[in-house]
Design a protein around this motif. Structure first.
Motif, mmCIF file in Angstrom:
data_model
loop_
_atom_site.group_PDB
_atom_site.id
_atom_site.type_symbol
_atom_site.label_atom_id
_atom_site.label_comp_id
_atom_site.label_asym_id
_atom_site.label_seq_id
_atom_site.Cartn_x
_atom_site.Cartn_y
_atom_site.Cartn_z
ATOM 1 N N PRO A 165 29.480 36.569 27.246
ATOM 2 C CA PRO A 165 29.804 38.074 26.576
ATOM 3 C C PRO A 165 28.750 39.100 26.947
ATOM 4 O O PRO A 165 29.189 40.257 27.356
ATOM 5 N N GLU A 166 27.539 38.697 26.738
ATOM 6 C CA GLU A 166 26.472 39.789 27.002
ATOM 7 C C GLU A 166 26.428 40.183 28.498
ATOM 8 O O GLU A 166 26.208 41.133 29.048
ATOM 9 N N PHE A 167 26.344 39.075 29.425
ATOM 10 C CA PHE A 167 26.515 39.206 30.895
ATOM 11 C C PHE A 167 27.540 39.986 31.346
ATOM 12 O O PHE A 167 27.375 40.985 32.157
ATOM 13 N N ILE A 168 28.956 39.902 30.848
ATOM 14 C CA ILE A 168 29.986 40.547 31.118
ATOM 15 C C ILE A 168 29.816 42.010 30.405
ATOM 16 O O ILE A 168 30.137 42.920 31.533
ATOM 17 N N SER A 169 29.385 42.127 29.484
ATOM 18 C CA SER A 169 28.970 43.550 29.130
ATOM 19 C C SER A 169 28.077 44.256 30.033
ATOM 20 O O SER A 169 28.421 45.466 30.139
ATOM 21 N N LYS A 170 27.182 43.575 30.507
ATOM 22 C CA LYS A 170 26.264 44.442 31.606
ATOM 23 C C LYS A 170 26.944 44.940 32.657
ATOM 24 O O LYS A 170 26.985 46.089 33.241
ATOM 25 N N PHE A 171 27.867 43.968 33.050
ATOM 26 C CA PHE A 171 28.745 44.706 34.449
ATOM 27 C C PHE A 171 29.893 45.416 33.979
ATOM 28 O O PHE A 171 30.256 46.515 34.836
ATOM 29 N N VAL A 172 30.391 45.470 32.758
ATOM 30 C CA VAL A 172 31.195 46.637 32.363
ATOM 31 C C VAL A 172 30.453 47.868 32.332
ATOM 32 O O VAL A 172 30.960 49.013 32.844
ATOM 33 N N GLU A 173 29.205 47.913 31.656
ATOM 34 C CA GLU A 173 28.478 48.968 31.664
ATOM 35 C C GLU A 173 28.090 49.522 32.885
ATOM 36 O O GLU A 173 28.098 50.761 33.448
ATOM 37 N N LYS A 174 27.576 48.728 33.984
ATOM 38 C CA LYS A 174 27.391 49.184 35.325
ATOM 39 C C LYS A 174 28.352 49.710 36.033
ATOM 40 O O LYS A 174 28.256 50.550 36.811
ATOM 41 N N ALA A 175 29.581 48.933 36.003
ATOM 42 C CA ALA A 175 30.802 49.428 36.629
ATOM 43 C C ALA A 175 31.097 50.857 36.237
ATOM 44 O O ALA A 175 31.655 51.795 37.074
ATOM 45 N N ALA A 176 30.867 51.219 34.873
ATOM 46 C CA ALA A 176 31.347 52.702 34.510
ATOM 47 C C ALA A 176 30.390 53.497 34.790
ATOM 48 O O ALA A 176 30.654 54.770 35.335
ATOM 49 N N GLU A 177 29.065 53.006 34.867
ATOM 50 C CA GLU A 177 28.121 54.116 35.430
ATOM 51 C C GLU A 177 28.464 54.414 36.697
ATOM 52 O O GLU A 177 28.171 55.459 37.159
ATOM 53 N N LEU A 178 28.688 53.275 37.639
ATOM 54 C CA LEU A 178 28.927 53.570 39.119
ATOM 55 C C LEU A 178 30.348 54.222 39.353
ATOM 56 O O LEU A 178 30.668 54.213 40.592
ATOM 57 N N GLU A 179 31.045 54.146 38.409
ATOM 58 C CA GLU A 179 32.510 54.451 38.670
ATOM 59 C C GLU A 179 33.344 53.437 39.676
ATOM 60 O O GLU A 179 33.967 54.106 40.615
ATOM 61 N N LEU A 180 33.117 52.297 39.413
ATOM 62 C CA LEU A 180 33.664 51.372 40.244
ATOM 63 C C LEU A 180 34.654 50.472 39.383
ATOM 64 O O LEU A 180 34.470 50.250 38.273
ATOM 65 N N PRO A 181 35.747 49.977 39.905
ATOM 66 C CA PRO A 181 36.633 48.879 39.379
ATOM 67 C C PRO A 181 35.848 47.559 39.232
ATOM 68 O O PRO A 181 34.574 47.259 39.570
ATOM 69 N N ILE A 182 36.243 46.793 37.985
ATOM 70 C CA ILE A 182 35.774 45.644 37.712
ATOM 71 C C ILE A 182 36.910 44.596 37.929
ATOM 72 O O ILE A 182 38.028 44.709 37.766
ATOM 73 N N HIS A 183 36.364 43.419 38.471
ATOM 74 C CA HIS A 183 37.281 41.851 38.832
ATOM 75 C C HIS A 183 36.894 40.797 38.167
ATOM 76 O O HIS A 183 35.701 40.647 38.190
ATOM 77 N N THR A 184 37.642 40.146 37.833
ATOM 78 C CA THR A 184 37.431 38.724 37.238
ATOM 79 C C THR A 184 38.707 37.708 37.309
ATOM 80 O O THR A 184 39.715 38.184 37.530
ATOM 81 N N HIS A 185 38.158 36.608 37.198
ATOM 82 C CA HIS A 185 39.491 35.442 36.728
ATOM 83 C C HIS A 185 39.675 35.535 35.553
ATOM 84 O O HIS A 185 38.729 35.530 34.455
ATOM 85 N N MET A 186 40.893 35.336 34.882
ATOM 86 C CA MET A 186 41.096 35.172 33.712
ATOM 87 C C MET A 186 42.668 34.381 33.461
ATOM 88 O O MET A 186 43.588 34.731 34.104
ATOM 89 N N SER A 187 42.409 33.675 32.595
ATOM 90 C CA SER A 187 43.516 32.809 31.989
ATOM 91 C C SER A 187 44.260 31.982 32.927
ATOM 92 O O SER A 187 45.645 32.023 33.137
ATOM 93 N N GLU A 188 43.473 31.440 33.996
ATOM 94 C CA GLU A 188 44.083 30.596 34.929
ATOM 95 C C GLU A 188 44.800 29.401 34.387
ATOM 96 O O GLU A 188 45.742 28.690 34.820
ATOM 97 N N THR A 189 44.084 28.888 33.700
ATOM 98 C CA THR A 189 44.466 27.485 33.083
ATOM 99 C C THR A 189 44.553 27.395 31.587
ATOM 100 O O THR A 189 44.053 28.154 30.752
#
Length: 433
Positions: free
Chosen positions: A194-218
């Motif tokens: 969770p902490e690592f994902i939060s870093k990406f969320v904060e950086k994406a917001a800062e850079l005004e970029l979208p964010i992408h991940t895999h989710m609920s595949e199985t």
């Protein structure tokens, strides 16, 4: 240069889906400047080139919203295994041997395959992304690129991966005359804390970029998330602020009605991977329920190691068929919706619908032509139906991106296909045991 393509069946993929019979598409530079009936002779004379497209359909280029292009090098390797075993015991050890040579060879092979099957834009989540960017630049097609980050290893390893991902996203966004855009991409909730994902969320917001991940595949992935964090992946990511910024999630196979409502409320984009989900036995995403709630899913092939091709026409057909059979409802995903999932909905999923995904004046000149004269496309009374249910990748004849010819009469103009195929075999043999 001004070009006009005449005498075609034009499928704009706009909201009204109104086709133009014996229509014309005019382009200048990288933009569409005319769309409509065949102009008179005086107007045609203003164009530098008039291209007769009789017997062809013109439609927006297909958009692949989730791919691992370099994994084409592992096509057919370790088939018929469940996802976690396939990843952990087969894919990740092989990918650990990849260098930029393997990534370059696999990506180039993928781009050739995508061009031949009508894909003008794709999202790629992988490693050695500078190499991927260089191939996209050379090929002339469009891409949304992100350095996928698996959060395993110690703090120093994670720090380096994070810096690499953010540096790539910053340096390559807008490259290749704007054909390359970027996102940030933590791999998945089960591979990133969770902490690592939060870093990406904060950086994406800062850079005004979208964010992408895999989710609920199985189903196993969902159960694991509950065991580790006490939450299913959708609520887990929601609490981390993942959905508070423009976000795209791949798969979303195992989501319930409450979770679909959350995704819809946050305008989360979905990359539906029907072929890969079927092959890995992961399940069938509830696409009909998503559509009912206003979500407009894009389509994707995933990597060729789990598909085993990058044929978006096949994904469009699967999307139109499997939900009908699974729900025993022939109206579950109608042909026009399936085609939109492969075009305009895909553009929305990559946050590029202001530029591509439909044929409209002032939009980018990204389009393909499809041969309508073959036996399997006759009799010609419903072109959209034929493209969704009958067309094959070999029916794609021409491709233009940013108004530039990428493939004409099945001949790729920007890449050396023969050399790329030979180099891909050599690159695989270098890591094969």
């Amino acid at each position: 240069m001004k070009r006009i393509f005449t005498n075609a069946v034009i499928i704009p993929m706009t909201e009204d889906m109104e086709m133009i019979q014996q229509g014309a598409l005019g382009i200048e530079g990288d933009r569409i400047i005319y769309l409509g009936d065949l102009p008179d002779v005086e107007e045609l004379d203003t164009y530098d080139e008039v291209i007769n497209c009789e017997g062809k359909a013109i439609l927006p280029g297909l958009i692949n919203t989730h791919c691992h292009a370099a994994m084409t090098l592992l096509r057919g390797y370790a088939d018929d295994l469940p996802l976690q075993r396939w990843l952990e015991e087969e894919m990740w050890p092989m990918e650990g041997r990849f260098t930029k040579v393997q990534v370059g060879a696999g990506t180039a092979l993928s781009v050739v395959e995508m061009i031949r099957s009508g894909t003008t834009c794709f999202l790629d989540m992988y490693d050695h992304m500078d190499t991927v960017g260089e191939i996209v630049s050379q090929s002339g097609i469009r891409a949304s690129l992100c350095r996928g980050v698996i959060g395993f290893g110690d703090d120093e390893i994670r720090k380096n991966k994070f810096q690499e991902a953010t540096q790539f996203a910053t340096e390559w966004n807008g490259a290749a005359n704007g054909r390359i855009t970027t996102m940030l991409a933590p791999h998945a909730p089960y591979t990133c804390s969770p902490e690592f994902i939060s870093k990406f969320v904060e950086k994406a917001a800062e850079l005004e970029l979208p964010i992408h991940t895999h989710m609920s595949e199985t189903a196993k992935e969902v159960e694991q998330n509950v065991q580790q964090y006490g939450l299913r992946p959708v609520e887990h990511l929601r609490r981390l602020g993942f959905f508070d910024i423009p976000s795209l999630v791949a798969h979303s196979v195992h989501v319930n009605d409450e979770e679909i409502d959350i995704l819809a409320a946050h305008h989360v984009k979905i990359a539906h991977n029907p072929g890969s989900n079927l092959k890995l036995g992961s399940g069938i995403a509830p696409i009909s329920s998503m559509l009912t709630r206003g979500i407009r899913p894009g389509l994707a092939t995933d990597g060729a190691a789990s598909n085993n091709n990058l044929d978006m026409l096949q994904e469009i057909q699967l999307a139109a068929l499997i939900h009908k059979g699974f729900l025993q409802d022939p109206e579950a995903v109608p042909a026009p919706i399936a085609l939109k999932m492969g075009t305009i909905y895909g553009a929305e999923s990559l946050f590029l619908d202001h530029q591509i995904g439909s044929l409209e004046v002032s939009k980018k000149a990204d389009f393909v032509t499809i041969d309508l004269t073959s036996a399997h496309m006759q009799p010609l009374h419903d072109v959209v139906s034929h493209i969704v249910y009958s067309a094959q990748s070999s029916d794609v004849q021409d491709m233009y991106v940013d108004g530039n010819p990428i493939m004409v009469d099945r001949q790729i103009l920007t890449l050396d296909e023969e050399k790329i195929i030979a180099e891909s075999q050599i690159a695989f043999q270098a890591i094969a045991q």
